[in-house]
Motif scaffolding. Structure first.
Motif, PDB file in Angstrom:
ATOM      1  N   ARG A 100      30.230  50.130  -4.794  1.00  0.00           N
ATOM      2  CA  ARG A 100      29.544  51.265  -4.359  1.00  0.00           C
ATOM      3  C   ARG A 100      28.095  50.700  -4.548  1.00  0.00           C
ATOM      4  N   GLN A 101      27.657  49.345  -4.545  1.00  0.00           N
ATOM      5  CA  GLN A 101      26.390  49.224  -4.812  1.00  0.00           C
ATOM      6  C   GLN A 101      25.634  48.670  -3.456  1.00  0.00           C
ATOM      7  N   ALA A 102      24.271  48.618  -3.587  1.00  0.00           N
ATOM      8  CA  ALA A 102      23.773  48.040  -2.289  1.00  0.00           C
ATOM      9  C   ALA A 102      24.043  46.509  -2.134  1.00  0.00           C
ATOM     10  N   VAL A 103      23.881  45.892  -0.833  1.00  0.00           N
ATOM     11  CA  VAL A 103      24.203  44.467  -0.719  1.00  0.00           C
ATOM     12  C   VAL A 103      23.168  44.178   0.426  1.00  0.00           C
ATOM     13  N   TYR A 104      22.375  43.162  -0.169  1.00  0.00           N
ATOM     14  CA  TYR A 104      21.122  42.651   0.399  1.00  0.00           C
ATOM     15  C   TYR A 104      21.527  41.045   0.801  1.00  0.00           C
ATOM     16  N   ARG A 105      21.341  40.721   2.137  1.00  0.00           N
ATOM     17  CA  ARG A 105      21.345  39.327   2.435  1.00  0.00           C
ATOM     18  C   ARG A 105      20.229  38.866   3.391  1.00  0.00           C
ATOM     19  N   HIS A 106      19.758  37.736   3.138  1.00  0.00           N
ATOM     20  CA  HIS A 106      18.838  36.998   4.013  1.00  0.00           C
ATOM     21  C   HIS A 106      19.705  35.902   4.649  1.00  0.00           C
ATOM     22  N   TYR A 107      19.545  35.607   6.025  1.00  0.00           N
ATOM     23  CA  TYR A 107      20.001  34.616   6.636  1.00  0.00           C
ATOM     24  C   TYR A 107      18.846  33.795   7.470  1.00  0.00           C
ATOM     25  N   SER A 108      18.972  32.661   7.440  1.00  0.00           N
ATOM     26  CA  SER A 108      18.254  31.643   8.322  1.00  0.00           C
ATOM     27  C   SER A 108      19.103  30.858   9.222  1.00  0.00           C
ATOM     28  N   ASP A 109      18.761  30.970  10.608  1.00  0.00           N
ATOM     29  CA  ASP A 109      19.627  30.116  11.372  1.00  0.00           C
ATOM     30  C   ASP A 109      18.555  29.997  12.575  1.00  0.00           C
ATOM     31  N   HIS A 110      18.094  28.655  12.676  1.00  0.00           N
ATOM     32  CA  HIS A 110      17.056  28.263  13.806  1.00  0.00           C
ATOM     33  C   HIS A 110      17.665  28.164  15.133  1.00  0.00           C
ATOM     34  N   SER A 111      18.947  27.851  15.098  1.00  0.00           N
ATOM     35  CA  SER A 111      19.680  27.595  16.380  1.00  0.00           C
ATOM     36  C   SER A 111      19.900  29.082  17.229  1.00  0.00           C
ATOM     37  N   LEU A 112      19.567  30.246  16.706  1.00  0.00           N
ATOM     38  CA  LEU A 112      19.607  31.531  17.340  1.00  0.00           C
ATOM     39  C   LEU A 112      18.303  31.905  17.655  1.00  0.00           C
ATOM     40  N   PRO A 113      18.154  33.077  18.528  1.00  0.00           N
ATOM     41  CA  PRO A 113      17.053  33.521  18.985  1.00  0.00           C
ATOM     42  C   PRO A 113      16.252  34.277  17.702  1.00  0.00           C
ATOM     43  N   TRP A 114      17.086  34.768  16.900  1.00  0.00           N
ATOM     44  CA  TRP A 114      16.466  35.317  15.438  1.00  0.00           C
ATOM     45  C   TRP A 114      16.523  34.254  14.603  1.00  0.00           C
ATOM     46  N   ARG A 115      15.294  33.688  14.073  1.00  0.00           N
ATOM     47  CA  ARG A 115      15.380  32.761  13.080  1.00  0.00           C
ATOM     48  C   ARG A 115      15.852  32.955  11.673  1.00  0.00           C
ATOM     49  N   GLU A 116      15.360  34.209  11.174  1.00  0.00           N
ATOM     50  CA  GLU A 116      15.666  34.828  10.099  1.00  0.00           C
ATOM     51  C   GLU A 116      15.985  36.433  10.192  1.00  0.00           C
ATOM     52  N   LEU A 117      16.904  36.681   9.418  1.00  0.00           N
ATOM     53  CA  LEU A 117      17.424  38.030   9.584  1.00  0.00           C
ATOM     54  C   LEU A 117      17.660  38.586   7.970  1.00  0.00           C
ATOM     55  N   ASP A 118      17.091  39.820   7.876  1.00  0.00           N
ATOM     56  CA  ASP A 118      17.290  40.429   6.382  1.00  0.00           C
ATOM     57  C   ASP A 118      18.147  41.625   6.698  1.00  0.00           C
ATOM     58  N   ARG A 119      19.340  42.142   5.850  1.00  0.00           N
ATOM     59  CA  ARG A 119      19.912  43.292   6.173  1.00  0.00           C
ATOM     60  C   ARG A 119      20.378  43.605   4.536  1.00  0.00           C
ATOM     61  N   VAL A 120      20.264  45.200   4.420  1.00  0.00           N
ATOM     62  CA  VAL A 120      20.627  45.820   3.282  1.00  0.00           C
ATOM     63  C   VAL A 120      21.730  46.711   3.575  1.00  0.00           C
ATOM     64  N   ILE A 121      22.748  46.692   3.028  1.00  0.00           N
ATOM     65  CA  ILE A 121      23.829  47.758   3.228  1.00  0.00           C
ATOM     66  C   ILE A 121      23.835  48.765   2.175  1.00  0.00           C
ATOM     67  N   LEU A 122      23.777  49.974   2.328  1.00  0.00           N
ATOM     68  CA  LEU A 122      23.698  51.022   1.242  1.00  0.00           C
ATOM     69  C   LEU A 122      24.779  52.017   1.406  1.00  0.00           C
ATOM     70  N   PRO A 123      25.631  52.165   0.428  1.00  0.00           N
ATOM     71  CA  PRO A 123      27.029  52.936   0.510  1.00  0.00           C
ATOM     72  C   PRO A 123      26.427  54.606   0.322  1.00  0.00           C
ATOM     73  N   LEU A 124      27.210  55.331   1.055  1.00  0.00           N
ATOM     74  CA  LEU A 124      26.914  56.977   1.004  1.00  0.00           C
ATOM     75  C   LEU A 124      28.246  57.340   0.588  1.00  0.00           C
ATOM     76  N   ALA A 125      28.347  58.587  -0.039  1.00  0.00           N
ATOM     77  CA  ALA A 125      29.460  59.013  -0.356  1.00  0.00           C
ATOM     78  C   ALA A 125      29.377  60.744  -0.276  1.00  0.00           C
ATOM     79  N   ASP A 126      30.075  61.532   0.276  1.00  0.00           N
ATOM     80  CA  ASP A 126      29.947  62.685   0.487  1.00  0.00           C
ATOM     81  C   ASP A 126      30.302  63.524  -0.694  1.00  0.00           C
ATOM     82  N   ASP A 127      31.269  62.894  -1.461  1.00  0.00           N
ATOM     83  CA  ASP A 127      31.802  63.361  -2.880  1.00  0.00           C
ATOM     84  C   ASP A 127      30.954  62.484  -4.011  1.00  0.00           C
ATOM     85  N   GLY A 128      30.047  61.909  -3.630  1.00  0.00           N
ATOM     86  CA  GLY A 128      29.182  61.136  -4.637  1.00  0.00           C
ATOM     87  C   GLY A 128      30.003  59.954  -5.217  1.00  0.00           C
TER      88      GLY A 128
END
Length: 157
Positions: A100-128
């Protein structure tokens, strides 16, 4: 959670934290689409299904579409993941649901069209409490477009 180093994702995380009240997770109805204007195109919203745990796109941001090459609205997360990163990405989504926590990751992969990727996953809950959706912010740093190729929209600050 790793410290969020990406400026836009750090701001999105602060927005999400501001919606949390008394230790309860924010719900989708706690914000309007207009509240996400600063992150438009870099936001996706996924429903959480259980038994088995799966994630289905409700909203698939334009940046995600450019990155994956297809729109996944109405489809499952694993349909847009490359085998190379599938298990790792799914583990991050599971972590957000289970902790039930935010999860952040940074990825680096120079073999792909994107060299770096940043993602944050934020949980939501209708009942809290019970995570029923996740909001995801994603930014990439991409190589310049190849001749005739499309450019991934990106900003890394």
């Amino acid at each position: 959670m790793d410290s969020i180093q990406h400026k836009e994702l750090a701001a999105l995380h602060r927005f999400w934290q501001g919606l949390s009240k008394d230790g309860r997770l924010p719900a989708r109805h706690d914000f309007l689409a207009e509240d996400l204007a600063d992150w438009i195109g870099h936001i996706s919203l996924l429903e959480v299904e259980r038994d088995p745990l799966r994630f289905r796109f409700v909203l698939h941001g334009g940046h995600f579409t450019l990155l994956s090459g297809l729109s996944l609205a109405g489809r499952y997360l694993e349909e847009g993941l490359t085998p190379r990163y599938r298990d790792e990405v799914l583990a991050c989504y599971r972590e957000a649901v289970e902790t039930r926590q935010a999860v952040y990751r940074h990825y680096s992969d120079h073999s792909l069209p994107w060299r770096e990727l940043d993602r944050v996953i934020l949980p939501l809950a209708d009942d809290g409490v019970t995570v029923d959706r996740v909001m995801v912010g994603l930014y990439t740093l991409a190589d310049p477009p190849s001749q005739g190729g499309s450019r991934l929209l990106s900003r890394r600050n």
